[in-house]
Motif scaffolding. Sequence first.
Motif, short mmCIF file in Angstrom:
data_model
loop_
_atom_site.label_atom_id
_atom_site.label_comp_id
_atom_site.label_asym_id
_atom_site.label_seq_id
_atom_site.Cartn_x
_atom_site.Cartn_y
_atom_site.Cartn_z
N ARG A 100 0.84 -1.19 0.00
CA ARG A 100 0.00 0.00 0.00
C ARG A 100 0.88 1.25 0.00
N ARG A 105 -3.49 3.42 0.91
CA ARG A 105 -4.08 3.50 -0.42
C ARG A 105 -3.58 2.35 -1.29
N TRP A 196 -10.28 -3.22 1.34
CA TRP A 196 -10.68 -1.81 1.32
C TRP A 196 -11.85 -1.62 2.27
N ASP A 200 -11.05 4.09 4.11
CA ASP A 200 -9.82 4.14 3.31
C ASP A 200 -10.00 5.06 2.10
N ILE A 203 -9.46 3.56 -4.28
CA ILE A 203 -8.43 2.77 -4.97
C ILE A 203 -8.04 3.49 -6.25
#
Length: 489
Positions: A100, A105, A196, A200, A203
Amino acid sequence: MTETKAVRVSLLADVVRREAFAEASGFRGEFYACLSGRRDELFELTDALLCVDGPVVSPVDLTLVPEHRRGHGALYGALNRGGIDVERLRTLLAGLPLPRFAGRRLVLAVDVSPWLRSDAPCSADRLFCHVYGRAKSASQFIPGWPYSFVAVLEPGATSWTGLLDAVRLGPAEDATAVTADQVRAVVERLIAAGQWQSADPDITIVMDAGYDVTRLAWLLRDLPVELVGRIRSDRVMRLPKPPRVYDPKGGRPPKHGPEFRFAKPETWPEAAIVTATDTVNYGKAEAQAWDRVHPRLTHRSAWLEHDGELPLVEGTLVRLEVEHLSKDRGAPPVWLWCSKTGAAPADVDLWWQVFLRRFDLEHTFRFGKQTLGWTTPKVRTPEAADRWTWLLVVAHTQLRLARPLATDLRRPWEKSSKPEHLTPARVRRGFRNIRAHLLCPARVPQPTGTGPGRPLGSKNRQPATRYDVGKTVKRPETLKAIGRPGRSW
């Protein structure tokens, strides 16, 4: 380092290694469960890919590796008639630990790599694949099987990616529609696996200029994703429409603003965001961003069968310019478009930085072709090519899981590397030592005699069918062709 601190570091390293062994063994067991036909041969073939010395130059040579305990006939039989539960395998890949970026992310990359088969007229479903020629600015179209890959990217300079999906593009399919369905399925699997959460960030999905990023943004607008794609430098887009002003002449209010011609700076308004970043490889990187820039859509191409009024697909346009490329070569500006509006300066810097990380997927393609031998086998059917492709995806995933367990087995002329900086090729050199401590569920082969085969001197009385190359479906290009009058701007 004090003795107490050294003991803590050693214990921490042992815990990491135990977890890595457990993760790798668990993945191998789940992968074996995904194999439905000729599973023992497919499993040992994957191990042979990882344990053979040097690049894979011929698939039949893998049968001579000690980890492969079956004959060459079993290899061909598994590739031609083996069974893999692809959906279960995709779910397994989505549930693995993924790298990530800042803020948890996830960054995905989408790209197509061809398996060229110009000398295989008896292989079905071949398309004309675009490849670059040897001359400068030269390109060629060679028959082959194009595969669309989705991979998760890592921050920092690395040649590692996490492959999540692979789809072969067929002659009757629309590439944009297939990519949209593929990305949607990958994102939904990541959400179902808990990768996810609602807190968060969205994407980020990056792609090169070969994709219709605005069309994909519209098709995926209901997902928590933001698309970043490179667009050509000769494009013309539109700015947001100006505030409505009373026109005594009447008429329909404008839907689009003034033109934004990439090649004509006089059409550019003042940038909403300007950032400057000092980079190691490219010197000073300057980015300009304009908000709510969108294309002017018409009922053509992918939008031909769109029902109702054509939408406004607004996003952020970014122009990136760096001082130089490698070896002080001049660098033309790069234009990026992101589906997110109302961006902050940090978002703009993130977009062009993750776009540069997209090229890590090219390292994965090169490693798969030159080292693992992805395009080496001369299989006839596209189904066999699909099975071999998924075996390479699993092999590359095992290397990624074995990174904490690998040691640097460098050649005498190579520089030493830290364990966290080992490349996939370096990790593969020591995988045979790691495999000895991992789960190997494949059963011991039962000895059998060789098959009779075709009698010596007899002719082949079943010649293989020959197939044409290229698309088999011609899509309409005008509204008249689909029987719909009029047009909508």
